[in-house]
Design a protein around this motif. Structure first.
Motif, PDB file in Angstrom:
ATOM      1  N   LYS A  65       7.360   0.052  12.394  1.00 44.75           N
ATOM      2  CA  LYS A  65       7.755   1.474  11.880  1.00 44.75           C
ATOM      3  C   LYS A  65       9.134   1.119  11.137  1.00 44.75           C
ATOM      4  CE  LYS A  65       4.799   3.579  14.161  1.00 44.75           C
ATOM      5  NZ  LYS A  65       3.621   4.293  13.391  1.00 44.75           N
ATOM      6  N   GLU A  73      -4.674  -8.189  10.605  1.00 44.09           N
ATOM      7  CA  GLU A  73      -3.194  -7.798  10.626  1.00 44.09           C
ATOM      8  C   GLU A  73      -2.651  -8.677   9.558  1.00 44.09           C
ATOM      9  OE1 GLU A  73       0.124  -6.965  14.067  1.00 44.09           O
ATOM     10  OE2 GLU A  73      -1.071  -8.699  14.074  1.00 44.09           O
ATOM     11  N   ASP A 129       5.174  -7.039  10.216  1.00 42.83           N
ATOM     12  CA  ASP A 129       3.516  -6.902   9.648  1.00 42.83           C
ATOM     13  C   ASP A 129       3.223  -5.553   9.432  1.00 42.83           C
ATOM     14  OD1 ASP A 129       3.344  -5.228  12.215  1.00 42.83           O
ATOM     15  OD2 ASP A 129       3.397  -6.966  13.591  1.00 42.83           O
ATOM     16  N   ASP A 130       2.083  -5.137   9.284  1.00 40.16           N
ATOM     17  CA  ASP A 130       1.679  -3.765   8.724  1.00 40.16           C
ATOM     18  C   ASP A 130       1.652  -2.662   9.610  1.00 40.16           C
ATOM     19  OD1 ASP A 130      -0.656  -4.762   9.926  1.00 40.16           O
ATOM     20  OD2 ASP A 130      -1.812  -4.218   8.492  1.00 40.16           O
ATOM     21  N   HIS A 131       2.339  -3.073  11.057  1.00 42.87           N
ATOM     22  CA  HIS A 131       2.176  -2.099  12.124  1.00 42.87           C
ATOM     23  C   HIS A 131       3.556  -1.651  12.553  1.00 42.87           C
ATOM     24  CE1 HIS A 131      -2.053  -2.280  12.749  1.00 42.87           C
ATOM     25  NE2 HIS A 131      -1.922  -3.531  13.113  1.00 42.87           N
ATOM     26  N   ASP A 155       7.987   5.159   6.604  1.00 44.99           N
ATOM     27  CA  ASP A 155       6.778   4.360   7.045  1.00 44.99           C
ATOM     28  C   ASP A 155       5.901   4.053   5.979  1.00 44.99           C
ATOM     29  OD1 ASP A 155       8.043   4.073   9.784  1.00 44.99           O
ATOM     30  OD2 ASP A 155       6.600   5.503  10.473  1.00 44.99           O
ATOM     31  N   LYS A 156       5.573   5.065   5.278  1.00 52.08           N
ATOM     32  CA  LYS A 156       4.646   4.793   4.236  1.00 52.08           C
ATOM     33  C   LYS A 156       5.160   3.978   3.178  1.00 52.08           C
ATOM     34  CE  LYS A 156       1.897   7.497   1.072  1.00 52.08           C
ATOM     35  NZ  LYS A 156       1.644   9.002   0.303  1.00 52.08           N
ATOM     36  N   LYS A 161       4.952   0.315   4.433  1.00 49.23           N
ATOM     37  CA  LYS A 161       3.628  -0.186   4.434  1.00 49.23           C
ATOM     38  C   LYS A 161       3.109  -0.415   3.100  1.00 49.23           C
ATOM     39  CE  LYS A 161       1.748   1.970   8.702  1.00 49.23           C
ATOM     40  NZ  LYS A 161       0.613   2.856   9.199  1.00 49.23           N
ATOM     41  N   ARG A 162       3.546   0.395   2.030  1.00 52.47           N
ATOM     42  CA  ARG A 162       3.027   0.192   0.701  1.00 52.47           C
ATOM     43  C   ARG A 162       3.848  -1.117   0.027  1.00 52.47           C
ATOM     44  NH1 ARG A 162       5.343   4.457  -1.381  1.00 52.47           N
ATOM     45  NH2 ARG A 162       3.351   5.583  -1.054  1.00 52.47           N
ATOM     46  N   ILE A 189       4.565  -3.935   2.033  1.00 48.65           N
ATOM     47  CA  ILE A 189       3.792  -5.003   2.589  1.00 48.65           C
ATOM     48  C   ILE A 189       2.391  -5.196   1.838  1.00 48.65           C
ATOM     49  CG2 ILE A 189       2.531  -5.813   4.889  1.00 48.65           C
ATOM     50  CD1 ILE A 189       4.751  -4.259   6.198  1.00 48.65           C
ATOM     51  N   LYS A 190       1.711  -4.146   1.486  1.00 50.37           N
ATOM     52  CA  LYS A 190       0.442  -4.186   0.757  1.00 50.37           C
ATOM     53  C   LYS A 190       0.614  -4.710  -0.536  1.00 50.37           C
ATOM     54  CE  LYS A 190      -3.365  -1.209  -1.098  1.00 50.37           C
ATOM     55  NZ  LYS A 190      -3.838   0.046  -1.248  1.00 50.37           N
TER      56      LYS A 190
END
Length: 812
Positions: free
Chosen positions: A84, A46, A80-82, A122-123, A126-127, A129-130
């Motif tokens: 929302k 995670e 975190d990457d989870h 959400d996408k 996450k992007r 965070i990546k």
């Protein structure tokens, strides 16, 4: 007075209230190991990080265009990457006590402080965070819509049919840095940095035609909200207020025209000039019957241009996507110039797409291409002026690099004809350290004015390309090659016979024999192979042609006449025409068994591959800059190889050491018969005679390469001597270091124009009349190319040169 934006910024911290299981022993998140090993499956680790939230500060722009944030309060949020997107947005809204519906979230890409990316789902989250996976913290900026609604000011109204526009209007000088995420367009509000409030013009009488109107009757621009129809015109919104109304002043007519053009693009309408000269401009809307009109003229006793009359009302409907008739080449150039600086290969079709997306304007391909050409000229300098700087540039080369030769010629009409350049470091390195072997080749230029590059290169002791001289000419002709060789003769200070490896066409055969008397001309085997296939009138299959070329190459590399004869007899069994062609092609100039010069087993002239790669990087530049790029490459090459050779501990270069080692491995199977004097007999698969004093072996490999063959090494070992004493000096590390001992020096002020008060008579050089032809340019291929092209074979009659559909044989 508006309140500043709320910002989530970044601090360089290491820590926070996050799960320790994701940290390494130093307390830093370990994102380099995304998976944990498990006996049954892989479990993804995670990713956690901290968002440092800031509010109440302001953005400041640095000189380089980057944005920095100053002031405000700070808070931290664990993410975190989870997580929302909606949960994250609610948490931020609660932290700053604001509405979720009135804010948008944005972030910078790592290492880019000029462009903001929108987080809208959400996408996107996450992007982000990546992207920040290697960092402990991430920057997220909160833009509050209600903080930036502009107050009422005396601005011209938008047309009534299009009062719903994308976003609030930033000032004219606001950076073009707030961009939407390309993958997920966002219609949320984008905050300007500092909205300048336009001063009231109550002291200016507003006249439209003959009617006097109070300034307050000019309706203000309403708050601009995003709409689906204009989501692709984000970039144009900064120009909504480039025209503010009567009384606005401009430093020149040009500035007014540019502002008017931007205003029309932002409001999506076309206009036409009624009057347009150096002191007055009158413009009306292009739509029939639309009353929009503006008139500006010069203020008396000044150069300032002032708007005297304006009717801001539009009654036309316009179009959702504006066509490109208001987007001039200069405007396109101004828009793409900065991006072109970063991406030199920015294609016109990409320019068309980007302009449409950012400004809502549909350009055609040629508008984009012309705009790119203007932008390139603004960035790189004028192509035309570069030719006029050639006299200055040549003088500078010889001034900064004494011993160099840089000269040019023009035609009777002063148009450019050719330019020759050879640096002292190259000339000295060739004479002192390289084998007396020169490769001549030509490279087509895909620059604006076409032309050809003629190159002379050598092989250093490590079998690498060493640049000696080059020339830019208007075309590859006999006359230009003759002139090139004359300059080479002038520049080289050596009486040693030189072997040239080159094509025999373009007058090279005659010019080499005339200018370099006593030298040798080895024909390029690649050109001969291509010519052999072209000249054959008989029809042969692809496989047969391939076999002929293999035998032809074997004949060229054959060390003895009997082997040469055996190879061409094999060709004769296939084609008598090819056999006769070979006999008439002057084998004494290309076959090892007959060639009198020393070509060190180099059979082709395509040693110019390095020049080709250099020119490919610079062919779009003006001529002086192109030459300077090549100069810089040569300078870097010499420095790098000199530094590398200083680390060598061997007596020979690495390439020569490797060849010597390969030959020494064959020695154990040879038997040496000693005899009186320097003559020895060596037996193995064949019986060879070695003359150790004359450095001669009957296999001819020693003479061809300059390094002892296996037979010579066997003899040298028997008599107890060192093989290094029998190697050509050109392969020693000492000679290699001599090759690269001199340096190419920088040429400052390449773009400096000729001074008008110069005591020398100014020489005018204009571009050549040749221009780049339409269509895709042809490319010249280098390296080992298959000269045999596969030929069509009919499946019906089995004939060559056609297929079944064009076969003339009638089926029974």
């Amino acid at each position: 007075m508006t309140r500043p934006a709320t910002i989530i910024g970044r601090h360089d911290v290491r820590g926070g209230d996050s799960d320790e299981s994701t940290k390494n022993t130093d307390g830093v998140f370990d994102s380099a190991l995304p998976y944990l090993s498990c006996p049954h499956k892989q479990v993804m680790v995670e990713i956690k990080m901290i968002a440092i939230c800031q509010s109440g500060g302001e953005f400041l722009m640095d000189k380089d265009g980057t944005l920095s944030y100053r002031g405000g309060d700070a808070h931290a949020i664990d993410i975190d990457d989870h997580i929302k997107f909606n949960d994250f947005k609610v948490e931020v809204a609660e932290m700053f006590n604001c509405s979720v519906n009135t804010m948008s979230l944005k972030y910078f890409l790592p290492g880019n402080k000029k462009t903001l990316i929108t987080i809208s789902n959400d996408k996107d989250l996450k992007r982000m965070i990546k992207f920040h996976g290697d960092s402990v913290t991430a920057d997220v900026y909160v833009i509050l819509e209600d903080n930036f609604l502009p107050g009422v000011s005396n601005l011209p109204a938008s047309r009534s049919s299009r009062t719903t526009l994308s976003e609030a209007v930033p000032p004219i000088d606001a950076p073009l840095a707030i961009l939407e995420d390309i993958t997920q367009p966002d219609n949320s509000f984008v905050a300007p940095l500092d909205l300048d409030v336009v001063d009231d013009t109550n002291n200016v009488d507003v006249h439209i035609e003959d009617q006097q109107i109070d300034p307050l009757e000019i309706s203000p621009v309403p708050p601009l909200l995003a709409s689906n129809d204009e989501k692709h015109a984000k970039g144009a919104q900064q120009w909504q207020n480039t025209i503010t109304g009567v009384g606005q002043r401009f430093s020149s007519v040009h500035e007014f025209r540019e502002s008017l053009r931007k205003y029309a693009i932002a409001h999506q309408f076309a206009f036409r000039y009624k009057k347009n000269d150096s002191h007055r401009v009158t413009v009306k809307c292009k739509a029939e019957g639309c009353p929009w009109r503006i008139h500006a003229s010069r203020l008396s006793t000044t150069q300032l241009i002032c708007i005297k009359k304006m009717n801001p009302t539009h009654t036309c409907e316009g179009s959702v996507v504006t066509t490109g008739h208001q987007a001039t080449r200069s405007w396109v150039a101004s828009i793409i110039k900065e991006k072109l600086k970063v991406f030199p290969n920015y294609k016109p079709k990409d320019i068309v797409n980007d302009i449409k997306q950012e400004y809502g304007i549909q350009l055609n391909y040629f508008q984009a291409w012309r705009g790119k050409e203007i932008a390139k000229e603004q960035l790189q300098g004028s192509y035309k002026e570069a030719y006029n700087q050639l006299p200055f540039y040549c003088d500078k080369i010889m001034e900064t690099n004494p011993g160099s030769l840089a000269t040019f010629t023009t035609k009777d009409d002063s148009s450019f004809e050719r330019l020759f350049v050879s640096f002292h470091a190259s000339l000295y390195g060739f004479v002192q350290g390289c084998r007396p072997l020169l490769f001549l080749d030509s490279l087509p230029l895909n620059s604006k004015y076409q032309g050809t590059l003629l190159a002379a290169t050598a092989a250093d002791g490590n079998d690498s390309v060493f640049p000696v001289a080059f020339a830019l000419v208007d075309a590859e002709t006999n006359y230009n090659w003759h002139w090139f060789l004359l300059q080479m003769k002038t520049a080289l200070s050596t009486s040693c016979p030189i072997t040239f490896v080159a094509d025999k066409q373009k007058g090279l055969k005659e010019s080499i024999a005339e200018i370099f008397e006593g030298s040798f001309h080895g024909y390029c085997l690649r050109y001969l192979s291509e010519k052999l296939i072209r000249d054959l009138k008989e029809q042969f299959s692809h496989e047969v042609k391939r076999l002929m070329i293999e035998d032809f190459n074997a004949a060229a590399y054959a060390c003895r006449p009997e082997i040469f004869q055996r190879c061409i007899e094999s060709i004769k069994s296939i084609s008598l025409e090819a056999y006769n062609w070979i006999l008439q092609s002057e084998p004494q100039n290309w076959a090892n068994s007959f060639f009198q010069g020393a070509r060190y087993n180099y059979m082709t002239s395509n040693f110019g591959e390095m020049f080709y790669s250099w020119v490919s990087d610079a062919h779009e530049l003006p001529i002086t800059q192109m030459v300077d790029v090549i100069r810089g490459k040569i300078m870097e090459l010499i420095y790098t190889r000199r530094a590398d050779s200083n680390q060598w501990l061997t007596r020979l270069t690495p390439s020569a050491e490797e060849k010597l080692e390969k030959e020494s491995l064959k020695v154990h199977s040879l038997q040496v018969l000693l005899s009186a004097g320097s003559i020895f007999e060596v037996r193995g698969e064949s019986v060879e005679v070695v003359d150790i004093d004359r450095w001669d072996c009957s296999c001819k490999d020693w003479q061809l390469t300059g390094l002892p063959c296996c037979h010579a090494l066997a003899v040298i070992g028997c008599i107890g001597r060192s093989p290094y004493d029998y190697c050509s000096r050109y392969f020693t590390t000492e000679s290699y270091q001599l090759t690269y001992s001199e340096s190419v020096h920088p040429v400052p002020n390449v773009d400096m124009p000729l001074e008008k008060d110069s005591s020398q008579v100014a020489v005018t050089v204009t571009p050549p009349p040749t221009r780049r032809p339409p269509g895709r340019p042809t490319t010249k291929k280098y390296g080992q190319q298959d000269v045999v092209k596969r030929q069509l074979q009919c499946s019906r009659c089995k004939g060559l040169g056609h297929n079944k559909s064009t076969c003339k044989v009638v089926e029974c």
